[in-house]
Design a protein around this motif. Structure first.
Motif, mmCIF file in Angstrom:
data_model
loop_
_atom_site.group_PDB
_atom_site.id
_atom_site.type_symbol
_atom_site.label_atom_id
_atom_site.label_comp_id
_atom_site.label_asym_id
_atom_site.label_seq_id
_atom_site.Cartn_x
_atom_site.Cartn_y
_atom_site.Cartn_z
ATOM 1 N N THR A 57 -0.343 1.277 8.037
ATOM 2 C CA THR A 57 0.041 0.037 8.935
ATOM 3 C C THR A 57 0.139 -1.181 8.405
ATOM 4 O O THR A 57 0.969 -2.267 8.864
ATOM 5 N N TYR A 58 -0.942 -1.352 7.377
ATOM 6 C CA TYR A 58 -1.056 -2.681 6.747
ATOM 7 C C TYR A 58 -0.350 -2.623 5.290
ATOM 8 O O TYR A 58 -0.694 -3.589 4.491
ATOM 9 N N SER A 59 0.331 -1.669 4.942
ATOM 10 C CA SER A 59 1.114 -1.434 3.640
ATOM 11 C C SER A 59 -0.157 -1.408 2.708
ATOM 12 O O SER A 59 -0.007 -1.872 1.623
ATOM 13 N N GLY A 60 -1.139 -0.417 2.887
ATOM 14 C CA GLY A 60 -2.130 -0.309 1.869
ATOM 15 C C GLY A 60 -2.215 0.612 1.119
ATOM 16 O O GLY A 60 -1.046 1.663 1.297
ATOM 17 N N GLY A 61 -3.198 1.112 0.464
ATOM 18 C CA GLY A 61 -3.247 2.402 -0.420
ATOM 19 C C GLY A 61 -3.466 2.162 -1.723
ATOM 20 O O GLY A 61 -3.198 0.807 -2.229
ATOM 21 N N ARG B 274 -14.562 0.029 0.580
ATOM 22 C CA ARG B 274 -14.160 0.445 1.983
ATOM 23 C C ARG B 274 -13.902 1.915 2.301
ATOM 24 O O ARG B 274 -13.518 2.286 3.238
ATOM 25 N N TYR B 275 -13.698 2.533 1.048
ATOM 26 C CA TYR B 275 -13.731 4.059 1.213
ATOM 27 C C TYR B 275 -14.892 4.640 1.933
ATOM 28 O O TYR B 275 -14.525 5.668 2.651
ATOM 29 N N ASP B 276 -16.002 3.966 1.710
ATOM 30 C CA ASP B 276 -17.366 4.519 2.552
ATOM 31 C C ASP B 276 -16.849 4.327 4.114
ATOM 32 O O ASP B 276 -17.168 5.121 4.977
ATOM 33 N N ASP B 277 -16.061 3.387 4.468
ATOM 34 C CA ASP B 277 -15.693 3.242 5.864
ATOM 35 C C ASP B 277 -14.661 4.325 6.283
ATOM 36 O O ASP B 277 -14.836 4.704 7.551
ATOM 37 N N VAL B 278 -13.775 4.646 5.427
ATOM 38 C CA VAL B 278 -12.868 5.846 5.769
ATOM 39 C C VAL B 278 -13.671 7.008 5.922
ATOM 40 O O VAL B 278 -13.290 7.867 6.957
ATOM 41 N N ASP C 158 -10.894 2.754 9.995
ATOM 42 C CA ASP C 158 -9.413 2.639 9.244
ATOM 43 C C ASP C 158 -9.528 1.405 8.757
ATOM 44 O O ASP C 158 -8.630 0.531 9.442
ATOM 45 N N PRO C 159 -10.013 0.956 7.452
ATOM 46 C CA PRO C 159 -9.955 -0.468 7.055
ATOM 47 C C PRO C 159 -8.522 -0.650 6.520
ATOM 48 O O PRO C 159 -7.666 0.324 6.094
ATOM 49 N N ASN C 160 -8.002 -1.987 6.761
ATOM 50 C CA ASN C 160 -6.571 -2.318 6.480
ATOM 51 C C ASN C 160 -6.284 -1.883 5.171
ATOM 52 O O ASN C 160 -5.092 -1.323 4.939
ATOM 53 N N SER D 217 -3.865 -12.338 3.072
ATOM 54 C CA SER D 217 -3.782 -11.672 4.213
ATOM 55 C C SER D 217 -3.692 -10.037 3.801
ATOM 56 O O SER D 217 -3.246 -9.627 2.881
ATOM 57 N N PRO D 218 -3.687 -9.267 4.941
ATOM 58 C CA PRO D 218 -3.313 -7.769 4.665
ATOM 59 C C PRO D 218 -1.980 -7.833 4.172
ATOM 60 O O PRO D 218 -1.165 -8.633 4.670
ATOM 61 N N ASN D 219 -1.479 -6.552 3.482
ATOM 62 C CA ASN D 219 -0.141 -6.729 2.705
ATOM 63 C C ASN D 219 0.934 -6.938 3.652
ATOM 64 O O ASN D 219 1.883 -7.583 3.392
ATOM 65 N N SER D 220 1.000 -6.052 4.807
ATOM 66 C CA SER D 220 1.784 -6.207 5.577
ATOM 67 C C SER D 220 2.450 -7.349 6.354
ATOM 68 O O SER D 220 3.446 -7.721 6.767
ATOM 69 N N LEU D 221 1.225 -8.581 6.173
ATOM 70 C CA LEU D 221 1.623 -9.692 6.656
ATOM 71 C C LEU D 221 2.335 -10.812 5.671
ATOM 72 O O LEU D 221 2.856 -11.830 6.022
#
Length: 333
Positions: free
Chosen positions: A171-175, A155-159, A164-166, A70-74
């Motif tokens: 928020t979702y401990s991404g990067g 996903r950087y295309d979305d940025v 704001d992809p997870n 799941s997303p990192n923050s979860l």
């Protein structure tokens, strides 16, 4: 055969499920997804039941092993729930967001001594990774390393489009550090040990997360430079430096080709042909430990992997602090 439940339905979960099937050690029984349509599409392809309630998934999903992607923050909350349900747990890297969450994981495992938890740092289980570690140990002098893993994310295309992809949000401990950087951090810590000091020069993007960056690890007699990112591509090889000898790898995460250049000018191929699925080695290792946890070698391997996960988690946190990268998950620190 181990029954398997998976959390998340993205490409990495698909790759894990395919590796698990190829190992002939696991049978997929259930999938948890926050969205019923994506969960059902995954189940239609791979089999098993679909759940959109996490507690029901743990209770009724008929799974001994839970894989969390799941997303990192979860990760921390879901891993803790799985441990408390006495499930064996595999968590996609990065395991958790910070050392406090890691301490909660350790406490839960201490209360459930029959549970094993693994961070899915796939490359450390691969033969080519071990071949590099063996060659490093044989080198008379170490003068540092340059480790690169930089790959443009779709996903950087979305940025760039204003979304704001997870994977690109704090928020979702991404990067970049948490996603691709963790590979080279694992390399450096496993091959050279915990660094004495770290620095991280991050390149922030619109969302506040880091899009790419350069980290420097300081050791007693040398430095290691880590170059990683998700906003561009790099085709640089990675190298470990001796005095007159050098290990050259095509990619610090994939490790498909590894060549040792000796001081006398000769070369030796250290790599073997990788598995078609890069997760196959780790799923086999995890199954061996889960099936035979009291075997002395398995117990030693497990403790080594878990200790390495703890060091890596602390180093990732220290790097973020150096770059003033703060996650909402850190608010409990």
């Amino acid at each position: 055969m181990l029954t398997l439940g998976v959390v998340g339905t993205n490409w990495i979960t698909q790759q894990f499920v395919e590796a698990a099937a190829a190992s002939e050690e696991y049978q997929l029984t259930s999938t948890y997804s926050r969205h019923e349509d994506t969960g059902q599409a995954f189940a239609d392809k791979n089999g098993g039941q679909v759940f959109t309630d996490f507690d029901q998934f743990l209770r009724d999903g008929n799974a001994q092993v839970i894989y969390i992607a799941s997303p990192n923050s979860l990760h921390a909350k879901q891993a803790l729930a799985a441990i408390n349900a006495d499930k064996q747990v595999i968590v996609e890297k990065p395991l958790v967001s910070n050392p406090q969450e890691f301490a909660q994981i350790k406490a839960a495992l201490a209360a459930h001594p029959d549970v094993r938890l693994f961070e899915a740092a796939r490359q450390i289980h691969q033969p080519n990774f071990r071949a590099i570690r063996k060659q490093i140990a044989a080198m008379e002098t170490l003068n540092g390393a340059m480790l690169t893993y930089m790959k443009y994310s779709s996903r950087y295309d979305d940025v760039l489009a204003g979304k704001d992809p997870n994977v690109f949000t704090t928020t979702y401990s991404g990067g970049a550090l948490q996603d691709l950087g963790v590979y080279v951090v694992y390399d450096a810590v496993a091959w050279f040990g915990k660094p004495n000091r770290v620095h991280y020069y991050a390149t922030p993007i619109r969302t506040g997360a880091d899009g790419k960056g350069v980290a420097v690890f300081g050791y007693d007699n040398f430095d290691v430079t880590l170059n990683f990112g998700k906003t561009t591509n790099s085709y640089l090889p990675s190298e470990v430096y001796g005095l007159k000898d050098t290990i050259v790898m095509d990619n610090a995460a994939e490790l498909n080709s590894v060549i040792y250049h000796a001081a006398d000018g000769s070369t030796k191929k250290l790599s073997e042909e990788p598995d078609d699925n890069p997760m196959l080695a780790e799923v086999r290792d995890f199954a061996e430990v889960i099936n035979n946890p009291k075997d002395p070698d398995n117990a030693r391997h497990y403790q080594t992997w878990f200790h390495l996960s703890e060091i890596v988690n602390g180093v990732l946190y220290d790097l973020r602090r150096k770059a003033s990268l703060v996650f909402p998950a850190d608010s409990q620190d």
